[in-house]
Design a protein around this motif. Structure first.
Motif, mmCIF file in Angstrom:
data_model
loop_
_atom_site.group_PDB
_atom_site.id
_atom_site.type_symbol
_atom_site.label_atom_id
_atom_site.label_comp_id
_atom_site.label_asym_id
_atom_site.label_seq_id
_atom_site.Cartn_x
_atom_site.Cartn_y
_atom_site.Cartn_z
ATOM 1 N N LYS A 257 0.842 -1.195 0.000
ATOM 2 C CA LYS A 257 0.000 0.000 0.000
ATOM 3 C C LYS A 257 0.875 1.242 0.000
ATOM 4 C CE LYS A 257 -4.115 -1.892 2.334
ATOM 5 N NZ LYS A 257 -3.753 -3.293 2.220
ATOM 6 N N SER A 324 -7.654 -0.215 -3.433
ATOM 7 C CA SER A 324 -7.148 -0.898 -2.228
ATOM 8 C C SER A 324 -5.651 -0.746 -2.024
ATOM 9 C CB SER A 324 -7.500 -2.388 -2.225
ATOM 10 O OG SER A 324 -6.609 -3.129 -3.038
ATOM 11 N N LYS A 348 -7.235 2.221 7.874
ATOM 12 C CA LYS A 348 -7.203 1.968 6.428
ATOM 13 C C LYS A 348 -5.959 1.204 5.992
ATOM 14 C CE LYS A 348 -10.395 5.575 5.135
ATOM 15 N NZ LYS A 348 -10.694 6.724 4.274
ATOM 16 N N TYR A 440 -9.480 3.192 -1.040
ATOM 17 C CA TYR A 440 -9.744 2.019 -0.232
ATOM 18 C C TYR A 440 -11.221 1.645 -0.245
ATOM 19 C CZ TYR A 440 -5.022 2.208 1.551
ATOM 20 O OH TYR A 440 -3.658 2.206 1.652
#
Length: 441
Positions: A257, A324, A348, A440
């Motif tokens: 991420k 995502s 998150k 997300y």
């Protein structure tokens, strides 16, 4: 009907049936965009990596695509290179379950608050945190600086990719530099190294001795403590183009991420002037003034600032297509609402509840300004818009009128200064409302 006529009829009928079957087959072929319709297969999660270092080169004609499979949204890179097309389509279930490492990358630029954000994540007991590995490469690597050499940037991204796999072999320059940091009482930049036999480096009785007397920092040690943590977080200001991270976005072994930290360019440039431009500060002292003005920025500095605004807009536009994988965070939101923002970030990123330790750290480091320009201890609410007290209206106006910076302010919810008296009006905030993003999903 003659025999030849019967054969002709059957041949025509077979041709029609064959065409219909071809059309039905084509309709089942996944199609992303019209220009790719001539291809029969699509390779998702494009790059396969060797167990050593990885390649950074990513063809620029690859495009981001949001696909749905069995109700699950997933970001992929779609490419039309022949090598990709020959490999076929990767099995989706295998792709979703083969992740073994959880990597988080702080994408930022200098003086944007990245050290503060890094420490917020580093204080989670679930994180192995590395502070700007590129700084040590630039300082001790005996090569061109990362931001001045594509070849060195290539090496840097390869090195970071290996770090996200907890692999530290062939990193002697970096590990030796960590030894020097430990001897200089700066080993806390990788908190997990503290207390692992390295405390001998931090005693006064060893002052003046070679750092080789410290307990060694080996690849085996780094791998061990890295694998002992659930998340690997790397903060860097030397990678400005989000496209240089695409190999990690599509790495099947890393649940990767990106947390993209942005800052009001008016505040960022003031922070740069104070920390890096000693000549400007000296000139202001001679002129007996304490507020930065239009002439304190050279034409090149204005151009560089507008370039950064352009980069931030581009990176955010690309990142927001990475379902995502990506989130945007404003420095001002973290500064003005540190605990609320930290809880949102932790949630998150999958870091879970904010621990009491992290809450205490936030309370200690956001209420009072201590240390120099590089300190992470600030009165964060005052620091978020401190630029309005340190620059003239004409300088603020000049920055707002830069083409890309004007667009950047509008896009991310910042408020432009309209009148000189607005700068001293405490009832006004130029950070606007908290930036709302829909990443997300």
């Amino acid at each position: 009907m003659t025999l030849s006529a019967k054969y002709t009829t059957w041949i025509i009928l077979l041709i029609v049936v064959g065409l219909m079957l071809c059309i039905m087959s084509l309709e089942k072929t996944p199609v992303a965009y019209p220009q790719f319709r001539r291809f029969k297969s699509y390779h998702v999660a494009v790059d396969h990596f060797s167990p050593t270092l990885h390649n950074v080169a990513v063809p620029m004609h690859r495009i981001f695509l949001n696909k749905k499979h069995n109700g699950i949204k997933e970001h992929v890179l779609l490419t039309k290179t022949s090598s990709d097309l020959n490999t076929g389509v990767l099995d989706w279930k295998k792709q979703m379950t083969s992740k073994t490492y959880k990597g988080i990358h702080i994408l930022a630029t200098g003086r944007s608050g990245s050290s503060f954000l890094g420490q917020i994540l580093a204080n989670s007991g679930r994180v192995f945190y590395m502070f700007e590995p590129g700084r040590l490469l630039d300082k001790y690597g005996n090569r061109p600086n990362i931001q001045n050499s594509y070849e060195q940037l290539h090496r840097y991204v390869n090195m970071i990719t290996s770090m996200y796999h907890c692999r530290f072999e062939n990193m002697e320059v970096y590990l030796n530099a960590l030894m020097k940091l430990s001897y200089e009482n700066q080993i806390d930049q990788i908190p997990e190294l503290a207390g692992l036999g390295l405390d001998v480096c931090n005693t006064k009785k060893h002052a003046g001795r070679s750092h080789n007397g410290c307990s060694p920092i080996t690849s085996e040690l780094m791998t061990k403590i890295c694998k002992n943590k659930e998340f690997i977080v790397i903060k860097t200001i030397r990678i400005s183009d989000i496209m240089n991270l695409t190999q990690l976005v599509n790495d099947n072994e890393v649940d990767f991420k990106i947390i993209h930290l942005i800052r009001d360019p008016r505040g960022m440039i003031l922070s740069k002037l104070k920390a890096w431009f000693i000549d400007v500060k000296t000139k202001m002292k001679v002129e007996h003034r304490h507020v930065f003005d239009v002439q304190d920025l050279s034409p090149g500095m204005y151009s560089a600032l507008d370039h950064w605004c352009k980069v931030w807009i581009k990176d955010a536009s690309i990142g927001q297509q990475m379902v995502s994988k990506y989130m945007t965070v404003r420095y001002e939101d973290i500064s003005m609402m540190p605990l609320m923002s930290t809880r949102e970030i932790y949630d998150k990123l999958g870091l879970g509840e904010v621990s009491e330790h992290v809450v205490n750290w936030l309370n200690e480091h956001t209420r009072e300004s201590r240390g120099d320009e590089y300190s992470v201890s600030r009165n964060s609410k005052l620091n978020a818009e401190k630029w309005r007290r340190d620059m003239t209206y004409m300088l603020a106006k000049r920055i707002q009128e830069l083409e890309k910076c004007g667009k950047f302010l509008d896009r991310f919810g910042y408020i432009k200064v309209k009148r000189p008296q607005d700068l001293t009006n405490a009832s006004l905030s130029f950070s606007g409302k908290k930036y709302q993003h829909n990443e997300y999903n």
